[in-house]
Design an enzyme around this catalytic site. Structure first.
Site, PDB file in Angstrom:
ATOM      1  N   ARG A  49     -22.430  23.088  -4.730  1.00  0.00           N
ATOM      2  CA  ARG A  49     -23.571  22.395  -4.517  1.00  0.00           C
ATOM      3  C   ARG A  49     -24.069  22.248  -3.135  1.00  0.00           C
ATOM      4  O   ARG A  49     -25.483  22.496  -2.778  1.00  0.00           O
ATOM      5  CB  ARG A  49     -23.483  21.130  -5.429  1.00  0.00           C
ATOM      6  CG  ARG A  49     -24.929  20.504  -5.734  1.00  0.00           C
ATOM      7  CD  ARG A  49     -24.625  19.039  -6.322  1.00  0.00           C
ATOM      8  NE  ARG A  49     -25.897  18.517  -6.006  1.00  0.00           N
ATOM      9  CZ  ARG A  49     -27.239  18.573  -6.507  1.00  0.00           C
ATOM     10  NH1 ARG A  49     -27.273  19.568  -7.621  1.00  0.00           N
ATOM     11  NH2 ARG A  49     -28.212  18.234  -6.267  1.00  0.00           N
TER      12      ARG A  49
ATOM     13  N   ASP B 253     -34.953  17.325  -7.462  1.00  0.00           N
ATOM     14  CA  ASP B 253     -36.284  16.986  -7.260  1.00  0.00           C
ATOM     15  C   ASP B 253     -36.693  16.351  -5.998  1.00  0.00           C
ATOM     16  O   ASP B 253     -37.632  16.710  -5.416  1.00  0.00           O
ATOM     17  CB  ASP B 253     -36.699  15.912  -8.504  1.00  0.00           C
ATOM     18  CG  ASP B 253     -35.826  14.836  -8.466  1.00  0.00           C
ATOM     19  OD1 ASP B 253     -34.771  14.910  -8.419  1.00  0.00           O
ATOM     20  OD2 ASP B 253     -36.407  13.769  -8.469  1.00  0.00           O
TER      21      ASP B 253
ATOM     22  N   ARG C  68     -10.723  21.945  -2.261  1.00  0.00           N
ATOM     23  CA  ARG C  68     -11.983  22.069  -1.971  1.00  0.00           C
ATOM     24  C   ARG C  68     -12.277  21.017  -0.701  1.00  0.00           C
ATOM     25  O   ARG C  68     -13.314  21.295   0.137  1.00  0.00           O
ATOM     26  CB  ARG C  68     -13.006  21.589  -3.113  1.00  0.00           C
ATOM     27  CG  ARG C  68     -13.331  22.803  -3.903  1.00  0.00           C
ATOM     28  CD  ARG C  68     -14.136  22.477  -4.765  1.00  0.00           C
ATOM     29  NE  ARG C  68     -15.529  21.999  -3.973  1.00  0.00           N
ATOM     30  CZ  ARG C  68     -16.264  21.075  -4.602  1.00  0.00           C
ATOM     31  NH1 ARG C  68     -16.165  20.405  -5.547  1.00  0.00           N
ATOM     32  NH2 ARG C  68     -17.305  20.516  -3.687  1.00  0.00           N
TER      33      ARG C  68
ATOM     34  N   CYS D  31     -22.875  19.543 -12.610  1.00  0.00           N
ATOM     35  CA  CYS D  31     -21.506  19.769 -12.425  1.00  0.00           C
ATOM     36  C   CYS D  31     -20.783  18.776 -13.031  1.00  0.00           C
ATOM     37  O   CYS D  31     -21.289  18.044 -13.804  1.00  0.00           O
ATOM     38  CB  CYS D  31     -21.169  19.739 -10.902  1.00  0.00           C
ATOM     39  SG  CYS D  31     -21.127  18.204 -10.113  1.00  0.00           S
TER      40      CYS D  31
ATOM     41  N   ARG E 170     -27.186  16.880 -11.651  1.00  0.00           N
ATOM     42  CA  ARG E 170     -27.433  16.525 -10.384  1.00  0.00           C
ATOM     43  C   ARG E 170     -28.696  17.360  -9.945  1.00  0.00           C
ATOM     44  O   ARG E 170     -28.799  18.559  -9.440  1.00  0.00           O
ATOM     45  CB  ARG E 170     -26.469  17.236  -9.415  1.00  0.00           C
ATOM     46  CG  ARG E 170     -25.102  16.245  -9.787  1.00  0.00           C
ATOM     47  CD  ARG E 170     -23.834  16.762  -9.021  1.00  0.00           C
ATOM     48  NE  ARG E 170     -23.950  16.453  -7.447  1.00  0.00           N
ATOM     49  CZ  ARG E 170     -22.878  16.574  -6.747  1.00  0.00           C
ATOM     50  NH1 ARG E 170     -21.903  17.039  -7.046  1.00  0.00           N
ATOM     51  NH2 ARG E 170     -23.225  15.950  -5.370  1.00  0.00           N
ATOM     52  N   PRO E 171     -30.007  16.515 -10.056  1.00  0.00           N
ATOM     53  CA  PRO E 171     -31.337  17.309  -9.914  1.00  0.00           C
ATOM     54  C   PRO E 171     -31.413  17.355  -8.394  1.00  0.00           C
ATOM     55  O   PRO E 171     -30.946  17.101  -7.533  1.00  0.00           O
ATOM     56  CB  PRO E 171     -32.180  16.372 -10.445  1.00  0.00           C
ATOM     57  CG  PRO E 171     -31.356  15.010 -10.386  1.00  0.00           C
ATOM     58  CD  PRO E 171     -30.188  15.208 -10.492  1.00  0.00           C
TER      59      PRO E 171
ATOM     60  N   ASP F 135     -17.702   8.484  -3.539  1.00  0.00           N
ATOM     61  CA  ASP F 135     -16.598   9.418  -3.152  1.00  0.00           C
ATOM     62  C   ASP F 135     -15.305   8.773  -3.008  1.00  0.00           C
ATOM     63  O   ASP F 135     -14.342   9.484  -2.964  1.00  0.00           O
ATOM     64  CB  ASP F 135     -16.944  10.404  -1.924  1.00  0.00           C
ATOM     65  CG  ASP F 135     -17.947  11.437  -2.148  1.00  0.00           C
ATOM     66  OD1 ASP F 135     -18.333  11.577  -3.635  1.00  0.00           O
ATOM     67  OD2 ASP F 135     -18.446  12.009  -1.489  1.00  0.00           O
TER      68      ASP F 135
ATOM     69  N   LYS G 221     -15.778  17.334   5.959  1.00  0.00           N
ATOM     70  CA  LYS G 221     -16.256  18.475   4.844  1.00  0.00           C
ATOM     71  C   LYS G 221     -17.781  18.201   4.770  1.00  0.00           C
ATOM     72  O   LYS G 221     -18.645  19.116   5.007  1.00  0.00           O
ATOM     73  CB  LYS G 221     -15.705  18.427   3.680  1.00  0.00           C
ATOM     74  CG  LYS G 221     -16.491  19.337   2.698  1.00  0.00           C
ATOM     75  CD  LYS G 221     -15.776  18.968   1.198  1.00  0.00           C
ATOM     76  CE  LYS G 221     -16.278  18.087   0.381  1.00  0.00           C
ATOM     77  NZ  LYS G 221     -17.497  18.618  -0.118  1.00  0.00           N
ATOM     78  N   ASN G 222     -18.280  16.962   4.515  1.00  0.00           N
ATOM     79  CA  ASN G 222     -19.844  16.879   4.178  1.00  0.00           C
ATOM     80  C   ASN G 222     -20.535  16.887   5.314  1.00  0.00           C
ATOM     81  O   ASN G 222     -21.860  16.816   5.396  1.00  0.00           O
ATOM     82  CB  ASN G 222     -19.897  15.710   3.533  1.00  0.00           C
ATOM     83  CG  ASN G 222     -19.464  15.614   1.902  1.00  0.00           C
ATOM     84  OD1 ASN G 222     -19.009  16.752   1.617  1.00  0.00           O
ATOM     85  ND2 ASN G 222     -19.513  14.378   1.328  1.00  0.00           N
TER      86      ASN G 222
HETATM   87  C1  UD1 Z   1     -23.566  14.107  -1.206  1.00  0.00           C
HETATM   88  C2  UD1 Z   1     -22.028  14.585  -0.832  1.00  0.00           C
HETATM   89  C3  UD1 Z   1     -21.418  14.032  -2.068  1.00  0.00           C
HETATM   90  C4  UD1 Z   1     -21.405  12.711  -2.361  1.00  0.00           C
HETATM   91  C5  UD1 Z   1     -23.198  12.421  -2.778  1.00  0.00           C
HETATM   92  C6  UD1 Z   1     -23.250  10.809  -2.928  1.00  0.00           C
HETATM   93  C7  UD1 Z   1     -22.117  16.393   0.520  1.00  0.00           C
HETATM   94  C8  UD1 Z   1     -22.095  17.696   0.832  1.00  0.00           C
HETATM   95  N1  UD1 Z   1     -22.015  15.946  -0.474  1.00  0.00           N
HETATM   96  O1  UD1 Z   1     -23.829  14.803  -2.526  1.00  0.00           O
HETATM   97  O2  UD1 Z   1     -19.900  14.245  -1.922  1.00  0.00           O
HETATM   98  O3  UD1 Z   1     -20.918  12.316  -3.644  1.00  0.00           O
HETATM   99  O4  UD1 Z   1     -23.879  12.789  -1.333  1.00  0.00           O
HETATM  100  O5  UD1 Z   1     -22.797   9.999  -1.885  1.00  0.00           O
HETATM  101  O6  UD1 Z   1     -22.784  15.539   1.259  1.00  0.00           O
HETATM  102  N2  UD1 Z   1     -30.507  12.964  -6.906  1.00  0.00           N
HETATM  103  C9  UD1 Z   1     -31.835  12.928  -7.428  1.00  0.00           C
HETATM  104  N3  UD1 Z   1     -32.653  13.900  -6.959  1.00  0.00           N
HETATM  105  C10 UD1 Z   1     -32.449  14.800  -6.044  1.00  0.00           C
HETATM  106  C11 UD1 Z   1     -31.080  14.810  -5.450  1.00  0.00           C
HETATM  107  C12 UD1 Z   1     -30.226  13.931  -5.675  1.00  0.00           C
HETATM  108  O7  UD1 Z   1     -32.084  12.270  -8.434  1.00  0.00           O
HETATM  109  O8  UD1 Z   1     -33.082  15.513  -5.796  1.00  0.00           O
HETATM  110  C13 UD1 Z   1     -29.495  11.837  -7.277  1.00  0.00           C
HETATM  111  C14 UD1 Z   1     -28.029  12.411  -7.609  1.00  0.00           C
HETATM  112  O9  UD1 Z   1     -28.095  12.882  -8.767  1.00  0.00           O
HETATM  113  C15 UD1 Z   1     -27.322  11.264  -7.295  1.00  0.00           C
HETATM  114  C16 UD1 Z   1     -28.061  10.364  -6.032  1.00  0.00           C
HETATM  115  O10 UD1 Z   1     -29.411  10.937  -5.956  1.00  0.00           O
HETATM  116  O11 UD1 Z   1     -27.423  10.503  -8.340  1.00  0.00           O
HETATM  117  C17 UD1 Z   1     -27.368  10.905  -4.758  1.00  0.00           C
HETATM  118  O12 UD1 Z   1     -27.278  12.162  -4.787  1.00  0.00           O
HETATM  119  P1  UD1 Z   1     -27.294  12.977  -3.424  1.00  0.00           P
HETATM  120  O13 UD1 Z   1     -27.202  11.907  -2.094  1.00  0.00           O
HETATM  121  O14 UD1 Z   1     -28.125  14.008  -3.421  1.00  0.00           O
HETATM  122  O15 UD1 Z   1     -25.870  13.956  -3.340  1.00  0.00           O
HETATM  123  P2  UD1 Z   1     -25.713  15.059  -2.539  1.00  0.00           P
HETATM  124  O16 UD1 Z   1     -26.284  14.989  -1.326  1.00  0.00           O
HETATM  125  O17 UD1 Z   1     -25.713  16.195  -3.451  1.00  0.00           O
END
Ligand code: UD1
Length: 420
Positions: free
Chosen positions: A92, A124, A399, A116, A121-122, A307, A22-23
């Site tokens: 997301r 930035d 999902r 969520c 889930r920022p 996960d 999925k990811n």
């Molecule tokens: C992806 C996966 C999700 C998994 C997550 C962490 C997909 C579609 N989803 O989500 O299943 O749980 O990786 O392995 O691939 N963060 C920031 N700033 C940002 C972005 C992220 O601080 O701009 C933080 C997040 O809050 C979190 C960490 O970085 O604590 C990792 O998040 P991220 O790897 O971005 O998760 P996703 O890519 O959304």
């Protein structure tokens, strides 16, 4: 609404095949927006999140058809560069259309996905990376609005408070492939799904190197072309099925489970006493009679994945002894704790930690799924619990897990769907 009913206590036996990741598939579908030629993606799981991404592509004007595990996308006549709140707020991962829209049109407007249930889930890091490519970023009315007269390669560091970000790395990679010049992403995410996306983009004509390491280099090209591509198997589904075999003290072959994608999980399981052998195209899982507790800390790949935290906690709930879990990616991701305790587990949450005192047995109970991986944890608990477990709000499981109950039935589990 549907619920899942499980009568637990059966050791699972047999062979099952993991679906496509999925990811991986969600960013791959978004990447199809980067070309006006046709792309065909194979081994696509039939999941709610995939349908949502297809709806988003269609809302932008692309044609997208899903049949027999293949999605064909043609983004020739795109009519919009705006990804609407109604769709983005339901998933997301849809935020990853930002990079391809910017790459192709030099502008994009994508709804902020918001938080969520698993925590804040920022975005930035996404914004930082896009800005490093020369784009102007504004937040207007809940949307991220980006524009770049000249998209050019840039150097950036994409590590945040919780380490690297998978979708931020994806977004920047997808914008940078059509930027002018060279981009270097330091502290890039190393997850296999990021590698899969980079390989897909390279097959479309991009020039990406270093995928799978913390430093990714991208040499911009003028345009990308259509291609066919096969998605990798889902390592989280594979890990969940490995745990299903372990928790029920079964003997299963999980086809499509790759050791290299699951190294941290398998290492923990081996410390626990679960025997895992390579077999043709997958892994054979045979737990010892009595298992030992292990401590788990989640971190970005290649460490233990967030996960898989909830599912591993189900196993520790029925492994006598004490284990400590530390969640370093999403410190609030513990919704499964209260539900597992309703089934007789003894778990205490303390900030980003959970302390589990393993019991000999859980007992079936009505429980509620709160998010994707929490629902998988409840399924695992239901498989081993004495009596009947009824999991409501099973749409969370749908999902991310394709035909989970059919796969478990194939391994001998008594599990079925019912109306609530
Ligand atoms: C992806 C996966 C999700 C998994 C997550 C962490 C997909 C579609 N989803 O989500 O299943 O749980 O990786 O392995 O691939 N963060 C920031 N700033 C940002 C972005 C992220 O601080 O701009 C933080 C997040 O809050 C979190 C960490 O970085 O604590 C990792 O998040 P991220 O790897 O971005 O998760 P996703 O890519 O959304």
């Amino acid at each position: 609404m549907e619920k899942l009913v499980i009568e637990g206590g059966i050791p699972l036996k047999g062979t099952v095949t993991v679906s496509g990741a999925k990811n991986s598939v969600l960013p791959l579908l978004a990447a199809c927006l980067l070309t006006n030629e046709r792309c065909r993606i194979k081994n696509v799981p039939n999941l709610r999140d995939v349908s949502t991404m297809i709806k988003i592509l269609r809302s932008l004007g692309a044609s997208a058809e899903f049949s027999n595990g293949e999605v064909t996308v043609e983004a020739k006549n795109l009519k919009s560069h705006t990804a609407d709140y109604k769709l983005v707020s339901t998933m997301r991962a849809s935020f990853c259309v930002l990079g391809p829209l910017l790459g192709r049109f030099r502008k994009a407007k994508v709804s902020l996905p918001g938080g969520c249930i698993i925590g804040v889930r920022p975005v930035d890091l996404h914004i930082k990376g896009i800005q490093a490519l020369g784009a102007k970023v504004d937040i207007q009315g809940g949307y991220v609005v980006v524009e770049a007269k000249h998209l050019s390669g840039g150097n950036m560091y994409l590590g945040g408070a919780f380490g690297s970000s998978v979708l931020a790395t994806d977004n920047v990679m997808m914008a940078a492939v059509l930027a002018k010049g060279k981009t270097v992403i330091e502290s890039a995410a190393c997850e296999p799904e990021v590698v899969d996306l980079a390989n897909f983009l390279n097959k479309m004509g991009a020039k990406i190197r270093g995928q799978g390491t913390p430093c990714i280099e991208i040499e911009g090209v003028r345009h990308l072309h259509g291609t066919d591509y096969q998605v990798i198997p889902d390592r989280i589904e594979a890990g969940t099925l490995v745990l299903a075999a372990a928790i029920t003290k079964g003997d299963c072959v999980i086809k499509g489970a790759f050791k290299e994608h699951l190294a941290a999980v398998l290492d923990k399981l081996s410390d626990c006493g679960v025997r895992i052998e390579d077999v043709d195209g997958g892994l054979r899982v045979r737990p010892r009679k009595s298992l030992k507790p292990v401590n788990v800390t989640t971190l970005p790949y290649p460490c233990f994945p967030t996960d898989m935290q909830a599912q591993m906690m189900s196993l520790m709930s029925v492994t006598p002894g004490v284990s400590v879990f530390t969640e370093k990616i999403y410190p609030d991701r513990f919704m499964h704790v209260a539900e597992l305790n309703r089934m007789g587990a003894n778990i205490m949450r303390e900030g980003p930690h959970a302390i589990i005192e393993g019991k000999k047995l859980l007992s079936g109970a009505p429980v509620m799924a709160s998010d994707l991986r929490a629902s998988a944890a409840l399924v695992l608990a239901g498989l081993v619990a004495k009596g009947r477990t009824e999991i409501s709000r099973i749409y969370h499981l749908d999902r991310g897990y394709e035909n989970m109950e059919l796969k478990l039935q194939k391994l001998g589990a008594r599990v079925w769907r019912d109306r609530e």
